[in-house]
Design a protein around this motif. Structure first.
Motif, mmCIF file in Angstrom:
data_model
loop_
_atom_site.group_PDB
_atom_site.id
_atom_site.type_symbol
_atom_site.label_atom_id
_atom_site.label_comp_id
_atom_site.label_asym_id
_atom_site.label_seq_id
_atom_site.Cartn_x
_atom_site.Cartn_y
_atom_site.Cartn_z
ATOM 1 N N TRP A 1 2.322 8.859 -3.641
ATOM 2 C CA TRP A 1 2.772 10.243 -3.362
ATOM 3 C C TRP A 1 1.972 11.427 -2.480
ATOM 4 C CZ3 TRP A 1 7.916 11.917 -4.540
ATOM 5 C CH2 TRP A 1 8.503 10.943 -4.782
ATOM 6 N N PRO B 1 12.799 2.750 2.892
ATOM 7 C CA PRO B 1 12.135 2.328 2.274
ATOM 8 C C PRO B 1 12.288 1.072 1.578
ATOM 9 C CG PRO B 1 12.744 4.065 0.868
ATOM 10 C CD PRO B 1 13.121 3.864 2.136
ATOM 11 N N GLU C 1 11.204 5.306 -7.649
ATOM 12 C CA GLU C 1 9.634 5.204 -7.236
ATOM 13 C C GLU C 1 10.104 3.115 -7.519
ATOM 14 O OE1 GLU C 1 6.675 8.960 -9.131
ATOM 15 O OE2 GLU C 1 8.447 7.278 -10.655
ATOM 16 N N VAL D 1 4.375 2.225 3.020
ATOM 17 C CA VAL D 1 4.986 3.307 3.187
ATOM 18 C C VAL D 1 5.201 4.244 1.452
ATOM 19 C CG1 VAL D 1 7.699 4.073 1.453
ATOM 20 C CG2 VAL D 1 7.401 1.833 2.347
ATOM 21 N N TYR D 2 5.313 5.911 2.313
ATOM 22 C CA TYR D 2 4.396 6.845 0.961
ATOM 23 C C TYR D 2 5.839 7.517 0.727
ATOM 24 C CZ TYR D 2 0.094 5.730 3.360
ATOM 25 O OH TYR D 2 -0.932 4.836 2.870
ATOM 26 N N LEU D 3 6.314 8.080 0.008
ATOM 27 C CA LEU D 3 7.071 9.278 -0.806
ATOM 28 C C LEU D 3 5.913 10.945 -1.033
ATOM 29 C CD1 LEU D 3 8.160 7.554 -3.753
ATOM 30 C CD2 LEU D 3 9.153 7.614 -1.192
ATOM 31 N N TYR E 1 6.315 1.354 -2.398
ATOM 32 C CA TYR E 1 5.460 3.102 -2.403
ATOM 33 C C TYR E 1 3.728 2.687 -2.282
ATOM 34 C CZ TYR E 1 5.387 5.349 -6.579
ATOM 35 O OH TYR E 1 5.196 5.911 -7.449
ATOM 36 N N THR E 2 2.842 3.589 -1.397
ATOM 37 C CA THR E 2 1.590 3.113 -2.374
ATOM 38 C C THR E 2 0.978 4.671 -2.714
ATOM 39 O OG1 THR E 2 1.453 2.264 0.056
ATOM 40 C CG2 THR E 2 -0.325 3.325 -0.763
ATOM 41 N N SER F 1 14.100 8.696 5.869
ATOM 42 C CA SER F 1 12.824 7.990 6.611
ATOM 43 C C SER F 1 12.095 8.196 7.664
ATOM 44 C CB SER F 1 13.086 6.564 5.585
ATOM 45 O OG SER F 1 13.111 6.390 4.599
#
Length: 156
Positions: A148, A100, A140, A109-111, A145-146, A46
């Motif tokens: 991908w 995260p 997920e 948070v982005y993946l 998260y917001t 992260s």
């Protein structure tokens, strides 16, 4: 301590027992891979950045590196990683245990796409000697998260 926050976070899902703690450091990709006896690429690191006034986390595969061009295209700004002090204050976890889960309010948070090639990955859990094994679907579900995104290179 941040690991306690993360365990409490997972408790509401009945998953706190899945948090792994090691007698050795897992603060870097290499150390985490050693502690877990897995390939470094499966460590979900992260990375914390500032985008304007907003702290963000980008969770990437252990072998991925941020591509400055892709990052700037996505966020409209040059990548600026947080210092260790900033990460702990703004994200809520110290460097070496940034994850995260149970992050401070206001952290986006982005993946990264680099994670999608694995069945399971190992993000940290708030301390420099912890991790949890999650499927991509679980990541997920439990990481707030917001989206991908594709901002990394070197893993293809």
């Amino acid at each position: 301590m941040a690991i306690e926050k993360v365990k409490e976070y997972f408790k509401k899902y009945g998953m706190e027992e899945r948090v792994l703690e090691f007698p050795v450091s897992s603060a870097t990709v290499e150390l985490a891979a050693e502690a877990l006896h897995c390939e470094p690429c499966r460590i979900a690191k992260s990375l914390s950045f500032m985008v304007g006034e907003e702290p963000i986390l980008v969770v990437t595969a252990g072998d991925a590196k941020v591509d400055n061009h892709k990052y700037k295209e996505k966020f409209g700004k040059k990548a600026r990683m947080l210092s260790a002090r900033e990460a702990e204050t703004l994200i809520g976890h110290a460097v070496g245990g940034v994850c995260p889960f149970a992050v401070n309010e206001g952290v986006t948070v982005y993946l990264d796409e680099s994670l999608k090639r694995f069945k399971t990955v190992f993000p940290a859990c708030g301390s420099s000697n912890s991790a949890i094994e999650l499927t991509i679907e679980e990541l997920e579900k439990y990481a707030p998260y917001t989206a991908w995104i594709d901002v990394c290179k070197g893993w293809e």
